[in-house]
Design an enzyme around this catalytic site. Structure first.
Site, PDB file in Angstrom:
ATOM      1  CB  ALA A  94      -0.881  -0.007   1.247  1.00 50.82           C
ATOM      2  CB  SER A 121      -1.550  -2.083  -3.123  1.00 48.20           C
ATOM      3  OG  SER A 121      -2.510  -1.890  -2.106  1.00 48.20           O
ATOM      4  CD  GLN A 142      -4.315  -6.094  -2.838  1.00 46.30           C
ATOM      5  OE1 GLN A 142      -3.824  -4.964  -2.844  1.00 46.30           O
ATOM      6  NE2 GLN A 142      -5.229  -6.462  -1.967  1.00 46.30           N
ATOM      7  CE1 TYR A 144      -6.155  -7.104   1.638  1.00 52.95           C
ATOM      8  CE2 TYR A 144      -5.733  -4.801   1.132  1.00 52.95           C
ATOM      9  CZ  TYR A 144      -5.313  -6.018   1.626  1.00 52.95           C
ATOM     10  OH  TYR A 144      -4.036  -6.144   2.108  1.00 52.95           O
ATOM     11  CB  THR A 170      -5.449  -9.810  -0.743  1.00 53.15           C
ATOM     12  OG1 THR A 170      -4.469  -9.362  -1.678  1.00 53.15           O
ATOM     13  CG2 THR A 170      -4.770 -10.176   0.561  1.00 53.15           C
ATOM     14  CE  LYS A 247      -0.006 -10.671  -1.574  1.00 54.74           C
ATOM     15  NZ  LYS A 247      -0.469 -10.109  -0.291  1.00 54.74           N
ATOM     16  CB  SER A 269       0.931 -14.720   0.381  1.00 58.23           C
ATOM     17  OG  SER A 269       1.165 -13.519   1.094  1.00 58.23           O
ATOM     18  CG  HIS A 271      -0.932  -9.722   4.225  1.00 56.47           C
ATOM     19  ND1 HIS A 271      -2.137  -9.734   3.576  1.00 56.47           N
ATOM     20  CD2 HIS A 271      -0.571  -8.408   4.298  1.00 56.47           C
ATOM     21  CE1 HIS A 271      -2.490  -8.490   3.288  1.00 56.47           C
ATOM     22  NE2 HIS A 271      -1.551  -7.673   3.701  1.00 56.47           N
ATOM     23  NE  ARG A 306      13.308  -9.467   3.438  1.00 63.07           N
ATOM     24  CZ  ARG A 306      12.014  -9.653   3.129  1.00 63.07           C
ATOM     25  NH1 ARG A 306      11.667 -10.151   1.955  1.00 63.07           N
ATOM     26  NH2 ARG A 306      11.072  -9.335   3.985  1.00 63.07           N
ATOM     27  NE  ARG A 326       7.873  -6.363   6.313  1.00 55.37           N
ATOM     28  CZ  ARG A 326       7.178  -7.490   6.395  1.00 55.37           C
ATOM     29  NH1 ARG A 326       7.453  -8.538   5.608  1.00 55.37           N
ATOM     30  NH2 ARG A 326       6.187  -7.603   7.275  1.00 55.37           N
TER      31      ARG A 326
END
Ligand SMILES: Cc1cc2nc3c(=O)[nH]c(=O)nc-3n(C[C@H](O)[C@H](O)[C@H](O)COP(=O)(O)O)c2cc1C
Ligand SMILES: CC(C)CC(=O)C(=O)O
Length: 378
Positions: A94, A121, A142, A144, A170, A247, A269, A271, A306, A326
Site C-alpha cells: 500500500a 495494491s 490487487q 480487497y 487477497t 493471494k 502468502s 502477507h 531476500r 518489503r
C-alpha cells in the site's frame, strides 16, 4: 531504461549500487520516519511469522549438479500468457508515496526497467491509469473485497481498460492483523497521501499518536467485507475477463478449493507475517500447495524472499514466480525507480549466479532434487 542507466541519472542517483539487498534496507532505514519504518517492517502480534519466513529459507540446503553447460543462464519465464525477464516480481504493498514522492509511478518504471511483474495494491497512492502510463512490464491489480461492490466493479473495469493483465484477490485479510507497532504509533497515512483509487467516502479520519489504534485497521474494518466466501468469486468472475489470482493461500484444502472455483493462479502468502501470526512460513507451506494444485495453475510465493538464492529455493520447490514486498519498498525509498530496478536486477543476478553454480541453466531444469530442507537432511 536499464537499471544502470536509471542509476546514472545524476538527479535521481544519490545511492551507489548496493552489493546485497540488505544494503537497500540500511539505506531505506536512514531515510524513513520511524512510524513509516515500523509500518513497512512490522508484522502482526509477536511477529513470529515475520521471522519464520526468513528462518525457513535459512534451512534450505542446495544440491548442485556439475559438468552442465552453464555458459548462459536464462531466468526468463512465462506467467499467465506474459513473458517476463525474471521470475522475481513486486508484491502489492500500500501507499508507495509513504516512502518516495514518486510512489507507484517510480515503482512501475523500476519494474519495467528490470522486465519484472508489478502487482499494484488497491491502496496505491497513484491512480491505476498513471501507473499504467509509466509501466513497461506487466501489471496486475490487487483487490480487497470491498463492501462497496460498485467500487470493485469500477476498479476491475478501469484496470482492464488500461492494460492490467490480472486481478489478484487477497483472501487472508477479512480484517487487518493486530500490528502492535502501528497501534502504539497511532499510525495513520500522512497528509497529502491518499488511496488514489478508492472513494474518499470509504476512508476514516486520521489518527494521532497516543490513541493506541491503527487508522489502517479501522479503515479496513469499515471498507472490507468480511462475509465473503468461495461462492462470491463467481460475482467477480462475471465482471471481468481478466485472469483471477488468489493471494494468501497456505493449505492444500484451500488450494484445491481455489482450483475448483476457477482461480487462474495462487499466491502462497502469509502477507509477510502481517495478518494471522503463527501461520507456517510460506516456504514450508509451498510443497503442500503445489502438490494439491497438481500443475493445474501456476503457484507463486511471497514472504521473506531476500535474494536470488531464496528465489532459487522457492522455484525448486515448485513456485513459478516469487514476489518481493518489503525489499521493493527499500529500493524505492533508497533511490526511487533506480532503486526498485536495482533490487530486482540484483536479486535476478543472484538467481542466475546460483543457477550456474548449481548446474541448472534454466528454470525448467529446476526441480525438488535441487534442494533439501534441513529437516530432511540425512
Ligand atoms: C508495507 C506493506 C504493505 C502491504 N500492503 C499490502 C496490500 O495493500 N495488499 C496486499 O495484498 N498485501 C499487502 N502487503 C503484503 C505483501 O503483498 C506481501 O504479501 C508481503 O510483503 C511479502 O513478504 P515480504 O515483505 O517479506 O517480501 C503489504 C506488505 C507490506 C510490507
Ligand atoms: C493499507 C493496508 C490495509 C495494506 C496492507 O495490506 C498491509 O499493510 O499489509
Amino acid at each position: 531504461m536499464t537499471a544502470r542507466e536509471a542509476q546514472a541519472a545524476p538527479a535521481t542517483s544519490p545511492v551507489p549500487r548496493p552489493a546485497v539487498l540488505g544494503d537497500y534496507e540500511t539505506a531505506a532505514r536512514g531515510r524513513l520516519d520511524g512510524r513509516v519504518w515500523d509500518f513497512v517492517q512490522g508484522g502482526a502480534e509477536s511477529e513470529r511469522t515475520v521471522g519464520d519466513n526468513r528462518r525457513a529459507f535459512s534451512r534450505v540446503t542446495l544440491r548442485p549438479r556439475v559438468l552442465v553447460d552453464v555458459s548462459h543462464c536464462d531466468t526468463g519465464t512465462e506467467l499467465l500468457g506474459a513473458r517476463l525477464r525474471t521470475p522475481l516480481g513486486i508484491a502489492p504493498t500500500a501507499y508507495h508515496q509513504l516512502v518516495h514522492p514518486e510512489g507507484e509511478v517510480a515503482t512501475a518504471r523500476g519494474a519495467g526497467a528490470a522486465g519484472a511483474l508489478f502487482v499494484v495494491s488497491i491502496y496505491a497512492s497513484h491512480t491505476l491509469e498513471d501507473i499504467a502510463a509509466a509501466a513497461a512490464a506487466p501489471l496486475w491489480l490487487q483487490l480487497y473485497w470491498l463492501r462497496r461492490r460498485d467500487l470493485l466493479a469500477e476498479l476491475v473495469g478501469r484496470a482492464a481498460a488500461v492494460g492490467y493483465r490480472a486481478i489478484v484477490l487477497t483472501v487472508d485479510a477479512p480484517r487487518l492483523g493486530r500490528r502492535h507497532r502501528d497501534a502504539r504509533n497511532g499510525f495513520a497515512i500522512g497528509p497529502g497521501i491518499r488511496a488514489a483509487n478508492l472513494d474518499p467516502a470509504v476512508m476514516t479520519a486520521a489518527h494521532l499518536p497516543g490513541t493506541g489504534r491503527s487508522a489502517l485497521a479501522d479503515h479496513a474494518a469499515e471498507a472490507v467485507d468480511p462475509s465473503v466466501t468461495w461462492s462470491d468469486l463467481a460475482w467477480l468472475r462475471e465482471r471481468s475477463d481478466l485472469p483471477l489470482v488468489l493471494k494468501g493461500i497456505l493449505t492444500a484444502q484451500d488450494a484445491a478449493l481455489a482450483v475448483r472455483h476457477g482461480a487462474d493462479a495462487i499466491v502462497v502468502s502469509n502477507h509477510g507475517g502481517r495478518q494471522l501470526d503463527r501461520t507456517p512460513a510460506t516456504l514450508d507451506a509451498l510443497a503442500e500447495v503445489v502438490d494439491a494444485v497438481g500443475g493445474a495453475v501456476p503457484v507463486l510465493l511471497d514472504g521473506g524472499v531476500r535474494g536470488g538464492t531464496d528465489a532459487f529455493a522457492a522455484l525448486a520447490l515448485g513456485a513459478r514466480a516469487v514476489l518481493l514486498g518489503r525489499p521493493a519498498l527499500w529500493g524505492l525509498a533508497a533511490d526511487g525507480a533506480a532503486g526498485v530496478a536495482g533490487v530486482l536486477d540484483l536479486a535476478t543476478e543472484e538467481l542466475a549466479h546460483t543457477m550456474a553454480l548449481a548446474g541448472r541453466p534454466d528454470l525448467g531444469s529446476l526441480d525438488r532434487s535441487a534442494v533439501l530442507l534441513r529437516a530432511e537432511r540425512r
